[in-house]
Write a protein that holds these residues in place. Structure first.
Motif, PDB file in Angstrom:
ATOM      1  N   GLY A  46      28.006  27.280 -37.338  1.00  0.00           N
ATOM      2  CA  GLY A  46      29.332  27.544 -37.269  1.00  0.00           C
ATOM      3  C   GLY A  46      30.358  26.346 -37.226  1.00  0.00           C
ATOM      4  O   GLY A  46      29.941  25.532 -38.475  1.00  0.00           O
ATOM      5  N   ASN A  47      31.167  26.024 -36.631  1.00  0.00           N
ATOM      6  CA  ASN A  47      32.051  25.023 -36.877  1.00  0.00           C
ATOM      7  C   ASN A  47      31.627  23.552 -36.139  1.00  0.00           C
ATOM      8  O   ASN A  47      32.523  22.774 -35.988  1.00  0.00           O
ATOM      9  CB  ASN A  47      33.488  25.182 -36.368  1.00  0.00           C
ATOM     10  N   GLU A  48      30.363  23.646 -35.689  1.00  0.00           N
ATOM     11  CA  GLU A  48      30.008  22.337 -34.934  1.00  0.00           C
ATOM     12  C   GLU A  48      30.106  20.987 -35.672  1.00  0.00           C
ATOM     13  O   GLU A  48      30.826  20.015 -35.122  1.00  0.00           O
ATOM     14  CB  GLU A  48      28.360  22.481 -34.744  1.00  0.00           C
ATOM     15  N   THR A  49      29.760  21.051 -36.865  1.00  0.00           N
ATOM     16  CA  THR A  49      30.015  19.650 -37.628  1.00  0.00           C
ATOM     17  C   THR A  49      31.428  19.414 -37.688  1.00  0.00           C
ATOM     18  O   THR A  49      31.827  18.051 -37.568  1.00  0.00           O
ATOM     19  CB  THR A  49      29.354  19.782 -39.037  1.00  0.00           C
ATOM     20  N   GLU A  50      32.278  20.312 -38.035  1.00  0.00           N
ATOM     21  CA  GLU A  50      33.752  20.232 -38.326  1.00  0.00           C
ATOM     22  C   GLU A  50      34.490  19.581 -36.851  1.00  0.00           C
ATOM     23  O   GLU A  50      35.088  18.658 -37.005  1.00  0.00           O
ATOM     24  CB  GLU A  50      34.467  21.303 -38.680  1.00  0.00           C
ATOM     25  N   TYR A  51      34.261  20.228 -35.731  1.00  0.00           N
ATOM     26  CA  TYR A  51      34.688  19.932 -34.568  1.00  0.00           C
ATOM     27  C   TYR A  51      34.234  18.619 -34.069  1.00  0.00           C
ATOM     28  O   TYR A  51      35.067  17.737 -33.607  1.00  0.00           O
ATOM     29  CB  TYR A  51      34.651  21.089 -33.410  1.00  0.00           C
ATOM     30  N   LEU A  52      33.054  18.128 -34.169  1.00  0.00           N
ATOM     31  CA  LEU A  52      32.350  17.001 -34.016  1.00  0.00           C
ATOM     32  C   LEU A  52      33.246  15.639 -34.661  1.00  0.00           C
ATOM     33  O   LEU A  52      33.627  14.662 -34.208  1.00  0.00           O
ATOM     34  CB  LEU A  52      30.977  16.854 -34.300  1.00  0.00           C
ATOM     35  N   LYS A  53      33.544  16.190 -36.004  1.00  0.00           N
ATOM     36  CA  LYS A  53      34.293  15.214 -36.905  1.00  0.00           C
ATOM     37  C   LYS A  53      35.773  15.062 -36.552  1.00  0.00           C
ATOM     38  O   LYS A  53      36.148  13.832 -36.273  1.00  0.00           O
ATOM     39  CB  LYS A  53      34.220  15.723 -38.532  1.00  0.00           C
ATOM     40  N   GLU A  54      36.213  16.018 -36.185  1.00  0.00           N
ATOM     41  CA  GLU A  54      37.509  16.241 -35.524  1.00  0.00           C
ATOM     42  C   GLU A  54      37.477  15.504 -34.376  1.00  0.00           C
ATOM     43  O   GLU A  54      38.616  14.533 -34.213  1.00  0.00           O
ATOM     44  CB  GLU A  54      37.841  17.669 -35.418  1.00  0.00           C
ATOM     45  N   CYS A  55      36.567  15.600 -33.472  1.00  0.00           N
ATOM     46  CA  CYS A  55      36.826  14.668 -31.956  1.00  0.00           C
ATOM     47  C   CYS A  55      36.443  13.248 -32.156  1.00  0.00           C
ATOM     48  O   CYS A  55      37.212  12.262 -31.994  1.00  0.00           O
ATOM     49  CB  CYS A  55      35.446  14.991 -31.183  1.00  0.00           C
ATOM     50  N   VAL A  56      35.448  12.794 -33.288  1.00  0.00           N
ATOM     51  CA  VAL A  56      35.428  11.624 -33.700  1.00  0.00           C
ATOM     52  C   VAL A  56      36.674  11.014 -34.457  1.00  0.00           C
ATOM     53  O   VAL A  56      37.180   9.758 -33.731  1.00  0.00           O
ATOM     54  CB  VAL A  56      34.070  11.183 -34.683  1.00  0.00           C
ATOM     55  N   GLU A  57      37.466  11.395 -34.905  1.00  0.00           N
ATOM     56  CA  GLU A  57      38.606  11.089 -35.901  1.00  0.00           C
ATOM     57  C   GLU A  57      39.661  11.146 -34.867  1.00  0.00           C
ATOM     58  O   GLU A  57      40.658  10.066 -35.116  1.00  0.00           O
ATOM     59  CB  GLU A  57      38.813  11.878 -37.076  1.00  0.00           C
ATOM     60  N   SER A  58      39.704  11.760 -33.957  1.00  0.00           N
ATOM     61  CA  SER A  58      40.824  11.852 -32.874  1.00  0.00           C
ATOM     62  C   SER A  58      40.606  10.560 -31.968  1.00  0.00           C
ATOM     63  O   SER A  58      41.498  10.183 -31.246  1.00  0.00           O
ATOM     64  CB  SER A  58      40.692  12.921 -32.021  1.00  0.00           C
ATOM     65  N   ASN A  59      39.518  10.140 -31.987  1.00  0.00           N
ATOM     66  CA  ASN A  59      39.062   8.612 -31.142  1.00  0.00           C
ATOM     67  C   ASN A  59      38.977   9.106 -29.325  1.00  0.00           C
ATOM     68  O   ASN A  59      38.266   8.393 -28.811  1.00  0.00           O
ATOM     69  CB  ASN A  59      40.278   7.697 -31.117  1.00  0.00           C
TER      70      ASN A  59
END
Ligand code: PLP
Length: 396
Positions: A33-46
């Motif tokens: 599902g959206n696992e990779t997308e949300y992880l990326k979002e989380c990293v980019e949000s700091n």
């Protein structure tokens, strides 16, 4: 008809049909599902640590799914159990009633508080705490003084009761709940394995004062490692939140802590995974129900029974299991399947047999021993691509 010379190969065949030719683990996670997308979002949000939106989003997802008023994330199920018992008032020297047939985490958490586990037998059908064994123990082995319950032999206070929903099968939790009320015990559900399981129409974990889930890599959904405490009691919820975040008093600048707190807060990175997994939970449960039916059919052909929920309850089918006719057959089955790359496992060694809990009091544990000799857990993952298949089917 039961014939193990036919059943063993039929089992391996079936497992290969469902899961393919490679090594088949008990329960592996699915990230489609959206696992990779949300992880990326989380990293980019700091905000990879506990600040940021993913932790609170994950908490509200769990609260909504289970119907609980409050949900507080923790680093794992064991720490969630630890804090749940702490806020329930379990103190050093208390006794806490649990099962001999459980994963060791339940009893480790009791021990972290300096409390002593007391082991009650399980029912054969649910493999969870037996209300009749619980009542029998309380009637014969306890007395009440000054509003507290005490063990007749040890003279220690018995503070809480922690039943566990084995493999996702709800135990007779409503009966246990009324026994706990009658005897003044705080009920805490170890629902680590039972996200998506219901007792009647109430989600497991919601009948106790507090309930605990785990999101370890092998559970129904995973955050890598993670846990959650749920409760409807605001005071308990506030206390769990406070203690899992180093007991820091909110202040714009200063570091002031008013208790010995714990660094038990779930990182945002893990919560990001959790939010994505929660989006798929309903589909996981649907596929897992289909897998459970496959195993029931296969073992049914050989007159073997799979363990499942009571008629009015619903299991999440976390781990499917089958009851063999003898310990010898169990051992041969374990050997045969594991040798061929299809992972199967026995139940956990009874807590009362482990070195650190050997001296703890327990009842006869007849059913626990009976089950330990016979039950085998079988492959229960959601297969590769099953979600896509499922989506295609439901789109037609
Ligand atoms: C998985 C599990 C836990 C908690 O485990 P963690 O690995 O700490 O998340 C607790 N009790 C039971 C019965 C479990 O299966």
């Amino acid at each position: 008809m039961y014939d193990k010379n036919l059943m063993f190969p039929a089992f391996v065949d079936k497992a290969r049909k469902i899961y393919g030719p490679d090594f088949i683990p008990m329960h592996r996670p699915v990230f489609e599902g959206n696992e990779t997308e949300y992880l990326k979002e989380c990293v980019e949000s700091n905000f990879v640590s506990s600040m940021g939106e993913f932790v609170s989003r994950f908490e509200s997802d769990i609260a909504k799914f289970t119907g609980s008023t409050y949900a507080i994330a923790a680093v794992n199920g064991t720490s969630a159990l630890h804090i749940a018992m702490l806020v329930a008032g379990v103190q050093s020297g208390d006794e806490v009633i649990s099962q001999a047939l459980t994963f060791v985490a339940t009893c480790n958490a009791i021990s972290y508080l300096g409390a002593i586990p007391l082991f009650i037998d399980v029912d054969r059908d649910t493999m969870g705490m037996s209300p009749s064994a619980l009542r029998h123990f309380l009637e014969h082995n306890t007395f009440t003084e000054g509003g507290c319950l005490f063990n007749k032999v040890s003279k220690r206070r018995i503070k809480a009761c922690v039943p566990m929903h084995t493999f996702g099968i709800p135990c007779r939790i409503k009966e246990i709940q009324s026994i706990c009320m009658e005897w003044g015990l705080v009920l805490i559900e170890d629902a680590a394995e039972s996200l998506g399981s219901y007792s009647g129409d109430i989600h497991t974990g919601r009948l106790g004062a507090l309930g605990v889930y785990s999101f370890n890599g092998n559970k129904v959904i995973t955050t890598g490692g993670g846990g959650m405490v749920i409760t409807d009691d605001k005071r308990l919820a506030d206390r769990v939140r406070h203690l899992t975040t180093t007991a820091k008093i909110p202040h714009p600048t200063n570091f002031i802590h008013d208790d010995i707190g714990y660094n038990y807060r779930l990182p945002g990175l893990c919560a990001a995974l959790g939010v994505a997994q929660m989006e798929r939970l309903d589909e996981f449960l649907t596929v897992k129900e289909m897998i459970a039916r496959e195993w029931q059919n296969l073992f049914g052909e050989f007159d073997l029974e799979c363990n499942g929920a009571l008629p009015k309850d619903k299991s999440n089918n976390w781990l499917n299991s089958v009851t063999m006719y003898s310990k010898t057959d169990r051992d041969e089955f374990l050997h045969y399947s594991n040798e061929r790359g299809v992972m199967t496992r026995p139940l956990w060694e009874l807590m009362s047999n482990l070195e650190m809990f050997k001296k703890c009091e327990h009842d006869g544990l007849e059913n626990s021993k009976w089950l330990l000799d016979r039950v085998v857990a079988v492959s229960s993952s959601v297969p590769d691509g099953a979600l896509a298949d499922f989506n295609n089917r439901s789109n037609v």
